[in-house]
Scaffold this active site. Structure first.
Site, PDB file in Angstrom:
ATOM      1  N   TYR A  69      84.301  48.163   0.761  1.00  0.00           N
ATOM      2  CA  TYR A  69      84.878  47.095   1.905  1.00  0.00           C
ATOM      3  C   TYR A  69      83.768  46.639   2.844  1.00  0.00           C
ATOM      4  O   TYR A  69      84.100  45.801   3.269  1.00  0.00           O
ATOM      5  CB  TYR A  69      85.984  48.224   2.577  1.00  0.00           C
ATOM      6  N   ASP A 126      91.836  56.666  -0.721  1.00  0.00           N
ATOM      7  CA  ASP A 126      91.290  56.735  -2.097  1.00  0.00           C
ATOM      8  C   ASP A 126      90.088  55.984  -2.572  1.00  0.00           C
ATOM      9  O   ASP A 126      89.491  56.105  -3.454  1.00  0.00           O
ATOM     10  CB  ASP A 126      92.824  56.471  -3.047  1.00  0.00           C
TER      11      ASP A 126
HETATM   12  P1  NAD Z   1     105.057  48.874  -1.187  1.00  0.00           P
HETATM   13  O1  NAD Z   1     105.534  47.697  -0.453  1.00  0.00           O
HETATM   14  O2  NAD Z   1     105.506  48.892  -2.652  1.00  0.00           O
HETATM   15  O3  NAD Z   1     105.824  50.469  -0.591  1.00  0.00           O
HETATM   16  C1  NAD Z   1     105.956  50.741   0.550  1.00  0.00           C
HETATM   17  C2  NAD Z   1     107.418  51.091   0.921  1.00  0.00           C
HETATM   18  O4  NAD Z   1     107.719  51.479   2.265  1.00  0.00           O
HETATM   19  C3  NAD Z   1     108.529  50.168   0.469  1.00  0.00           C
HETATM   20  O5  NAD Z   1     109.362  50.503  -0.256  1.00  0.00           O
HETATM   21  C4  NAD Z   1     109.176  49.780   1.910  1.00  0.00           C
HETATM   22  O6  NAD Z   1     110.612  49.547   2.088  1.00  0.00           O
HETATM   23  C5  NAD Z   1     108.891  51.099   2.808  1.00  0.00           C
HETATM   24  N1  NAD Z   1     108.778  51.027   4.025  1.00  0.00           N
HETATM   25  C6  NAD Z   1     108.234  50.125   4.876  1.00  0.00           C
HETATM   26  N2  NAD Z   1     108.574  50.490   5.965  1.00  0.00           N
HETATM   27  C7  NAD Z   1     109.201  51.601   6.301  1.00  0.00           C
HETATM   28  C8  NAD Z   1     109.571  52.478   7.264  1.00  0.00           C
HETATM   29  N3  NAD Z   1     109.253  51.844   8.559  1.00  0.00           N
HETATM   30  N4  NAD Z   1     110.025  53.489   7.065  1.00  0.00           N
HETATM   31  C9  NAD Z   1     110.204  53.862   5.699  1.00  0.00           C
HETATM   32  N5  NAD Z   1     110.123  53.328   4.782  1.00  0.00           N
HETATM   33  C10 NAD Z   1     109.325  52.186   4.920  1.00  0.00           C
HETATM   34  O7  NAD Z   1     103.718  49.209  -0.858  1.00  0.00           O
HETATM   35  P2  NAD Z   1     102.551  49.789  -1.629  1.00  0.00           P
HETATM   36  O8  NAD Z   1     101.498  48.495  -2.079  1.00  0.00           O
HETATM   37  O9  NAD Z   1     102.938  50.550  -2.938  1.00  0.00           O
HETATM   38  O10 NAD Z   1     101.640  50.582  -0.685  1.00  0.00           O
HETATM   39  C11 NAD Z   1     102.145  51.485   0.146  1.00  0.00           C
HETATM   40  C12 NAD Z   1     101.058  51.921   1.096  1.00  0.00           C
HETATM   41  O11 NAD Z   1     100.093  52.723   0.649  1.00  0.00           O
HETATM   42  C13 NAD Z   1     100.512  50.698   2.008  1.00  0.00           C
HETATM   43  O12 NAD Z   1     100.337  51.049   3.285  1.00  0.00           O
HETATM   44  C14 NAD Z   1      99.146  50.628   1.183  1.00  0.00           C
HETATM   45  O13 NAD Z   1      98.114  49.913   2.019  1.00  0.00           O
HETATM   46  C15 NAD Z   1      98.996  52.206   0.966  1.00  0.00           C
HETATM   47  N6  NAD Z   1      97.824  52.684   0.203  1.00  0.00           N
HETATM   48  C16 NAD Z   1      96.660  53.328   0.605  1.00  0.00           C
HETATM   49  C17 NAD Z   1      95.759  53.641   0.045  1.00  0.00           C
HETATM   50  C18 NAD Z   1      94.724  54.742   0.748  1.00  0.00           C
HETATM   51  O14 NAD Z   1      93.628  54.626   0.059  1.00  0.00           O
HETATM   52  N7  NAD Z   1      94.685  55.004   2.051  1.00  0.00           N
HETATM   53  C19 NAD Z   1      95.745  53.511  -1.353  1.00  0.00           C
HETATM   54  C20 NAD Z   1      96.895  52.745  -1.941  1.00  0.00           C
HETATM   55  C21 NAD Z   1      97.911  52.465  -1.264  1.00  0.00           C
HETATM   56  C1  G6P Z   2      92.177  50.596  -2.292  1.00  0.00           C
HETATM   57  C2  G6P Z   2      92.009  51.168  -0.718  1.00  0.00           C
HETATM   58  C3  G6P Z   2      93.560  51.307  -0.297  1.00  0.00           C
HETATM   59  C4  G6P Z   2      94.205  49.972  -0.546  1.00  0.00           C
HETATM   60  C5  G6P Z   2      94.185  49.578  -1.992  1.00  0.00           C
HETATM   61  C6  G6P Z   2      94.345  48.031  -2.130  1.00  0.00           C
HETATM   62  O1  G6P Z   2      92.617  51.833  -3.342  1.00  0.00           O
HETATM   63  O2  G6P Z   2      91.486  52.625  -0.480  1.00  0.00           O
HETATM   64  O3  G6P Z   2      93.458  51.468   1.003  1.00  0.00           O
HETATM   65  O4  G6P Z   2      95.461  49.871  -0.212  1.00  0.00           O
HETATM   66  O5  G6P Z   2      92.797  49.636  -2.431  1.00  0.00           O
HETATM   67  O6  G6P Z   2      94.803  47.846  -3.318  1.00  0.00           O
HETATM   68  P1  G6P Z   2      95.892  46.515  -3.576  1.00  0.00           P
HETATM   69  O7  G6P Z   2      95.684  46.612  -5.178  1.00  0.00           O
HETATM   70  O8  G6P Z   2      96.983  46.814  -3.153  1.00  0.00           O
HETATM   71  O9  G6P Z   2      95.211  45.348  -3.514  1.00  0.00           O
HETATM   72 MN    MN Z   3      91.962  52.940   1.523  1.00  0.00          MN
END
Ligand code: NAD
Ligand code: G6P
Ligand code: MN
Length: 447
Positions: free
Chosen positions: A270, A172
């Site tokens: 980043y 995102d």
């Molecule tokens: P969070 O810890 O609140 O939620 C993650 C959930 O995953 C937890 O409820 C945990 O129990 C569960 N989990 C962990 N291992 C698991 C497995 N093997 N099988 C099933 N469930 C499992 O984390 P968050 O801050 O909400 O972020 C979630 C993910 O989204 C992270 O990897 C974060 O980096 C990612 N993210 C990515 C982007 C992006 O741009 N690509 C943007 C925002 C968040």
């Molecule tokens: C951006 C990135 C994500 C990352 C997030 C971290 O949205 O694209 O990949 O997970 O920032 O944000 P946070 O609020 O968890 O530091």
């Molecule tokens: Mn990202």
């Protein structure tokens, strides 16, 4: 034409981002109709708090949608069209270690960049491969839209270890920056312009931004970014209604200095970790990192809002709202479901798009999305500066995946050493040895 109704699985149902995604799906039912939503998580207690609130909200706003929250893979993955995957293996407790261990040695401590990202990658690979295997067993025609981090390493792992899987990796951050670009340009929406962009995940550059008449918007944007980074005019005038945390404001400001490195492009935020690592270490607090900030703010706020919905028995007064950034997830799912041919940035195998770059690298580039998947556009040649940086970073990411699948200590040491954020091989080894101890129950054994 009536659109076929979709069945969605949110994997990582207990994520802080889950309520925002549900609210966003509810806002989009006219163009992306849904018959069923399921949640899956391996932590049933954490997921239940989010699921109970979402169930109440779904019952109020779209009672026709069936809802199931489960920790059982067969129940979760059966009869699914899209898996929206956002798991965090090791949760925030391990993110905190990823960030604090490198900082002990004066090295960037970050969720996806440098040794912290490598550490997280070594945990995430197995978790995401497991989700793919469940999807292939129970709903082989489904698509997995993955934004579990570190997306670059996860994407390389799935390319190499599950080459035929129907997973699409997305981020995102470009979308978030494009929201800011629209504000800077005084446009209503990022959809008022079309971009060209290339790079790796969390490691890329915009090369062209034009409105729908073909007018070049880059000159105006560059002028602004060179002076203010991605801070918007409202924020500069202190007139913005949206509350942005200070650490993110710093990131948007720092983009200014990052943008000076190349006059022809605009950078992803980043890149600051790779181009000014010491500056970031200097302002970091080794006792209170971003993981602590997220646990104290976003996590507390989301869970307390969900608990309130459950206590009231209604979502009528909730402040939970559609996560704006998350709208790209619906755009992607809609494009795959109904062949909209929307153009989006995705993380895909290079396969010749960047002609002077490794065809097997996972790159972030514009793609046209059809019901058969993404059709990447040709990027052409990239300049030496970006090519050099990207080659080094791709080598890091590939070495991590090799280290994970071969159980190789040597390759992981090489990966950490090769990261631009790490000063030398000795420091790399110290960090690695600490990370191995901290990740004992998550990483494969290395020898
Ligand atoms: P969070 O810890 O609140 O939620 C993650 C959930 O995953 C937890 O409820 C945990 O129990 C569960 N989990 C962990 N291992 C698991 C497995 N093997 N099988 C099933 N469930 C499992 O984390 P968050 O801050 O909400 O972020 C979630 C993910 O989204 C992270 O990897 C974060 O980096 C990612 N993210 C990515 C982007 C992006 O741009 N690509 C943007 C925002 C968040
Ligand atoms: C951006 C990135 C994500 C990352 C997030 C971290 O949205 O694209 O990949 O997970 O920032 O944000 P946070 O609020 O968890 O530091
Ligand atoms: Mn990202």
């Amino acid at each position: 034409m009536t659109l076929k109704k979709q069945s969605i699985l949110v994997a990582g149902g207990g994520s802080t981002f889950t309520p925002g995604i549900i609210m966003m799906l509810l806002d989009n039912l006219d163009t992306f109709p849904i018959r069923q939503i399921k949640f899956y998580d391996n932590d049933g207690d954490r997921q239940k708090q989010i699921a109970d609130a979402c169930e109440i909200i779904l019952n109020e706003r779209a009672p026709e949608i069936e809802f199931v929250a489960t920790t059982d893979p067969a129940t979760a993955f059966t009869d699914i069209d899209f898996v929206m995957a956002h798991i965090r293996v090791g949760k925030y407790a391990m993110r905190e270690k990823d960030e604090k261990i490198p900082l002990k040695y004066g090295v960037i401590g970050q969720e996806t960049c440098g040794p912290g990202g490598i550490s997280y990658g070594m945990r995430s690979i197995g978790g995401v491969l497991e989700l793919i295997d469940y999807m292939e067993e129970y709903s082989p025609d489904a698509w997995m839209l993955n934004y579990s981090n570190p997306a670059a390493i996860v994407a390389e792992a799935t390319r190499k270890l599950r080459p035929n899987s129907r997973i699409i990796n997305i981020c995102d951050m470009p979308v978030g920056i494009e929201y800011r670009m629209a504000d800077i340009l005084g446009l209503k929406s990022r959809k008022d312009f079309v971009v060209r962009y290339y790079g790796l995940n969390h490691f890329g550059w915009w090369t062209d931004i034009r409105d729908h008449e073909g007018n070049d918007l880059m000159p105006k944007l560059k002028e602004w970014v060179h002076e203010h980074g991605y801070v918007t005019p409202e924020e500069l005038a202190d007139a913005s209604e949206e509350e942005v945390e200070e650490s993110w404001m710093h990131t948007y400001e720092k983009a200014k200095e990052v943008s000076w490195l190349d006059e022809d492009t605009l950078p992803n935020t980043y890149l600051k970790y790779y181009l000014y690592p010491q500056d970031e270490v200097a302002i970091a607090n080794p006792d209170y990192t971003r993981a602590n900030e997220v646990m104290d703010h976003r996590e507390k706020q989301v869970f307390s809002e969900c608990n309130q919905v459950v206590n009231y028995g209604s979502g009528a007064k909730t402040t939970l709202k559609a996560d704006d950034h998350a709208s790209y997830i619906v755009d992607l799912a809609r494009a795959l479901a109904y062949n909209t041919r929307e153009r989006m940035l995705l993380i895909v195998p290079n396969n010749g798009s960047i002609v002077n770059f490794d065809p097997t690298a996972m790159v972030e580039i514009p793609c046209i999305i059809t019901s058969n998947g993404p059709e990447p556009l040709v990027t052409g040649e990239i300049p030496r500066f970006q090519k050099g940086l990207m080659e080094q970073q791709v080598a890091v990411e590939k070495l991590v995946v090799e280290a994970w699948s071969e159980g190789s200590y040597q390759k992981l040491w090489q990966a950490i050493t090769l990261s631009r954020t790490v000063p030398n091989a000795r420091v790399a080894k110290q960090i690695l040895d600490d990370l191995i101890e901290a990740n004992a129950s998550y990483w494969p054994e290395l020898s």
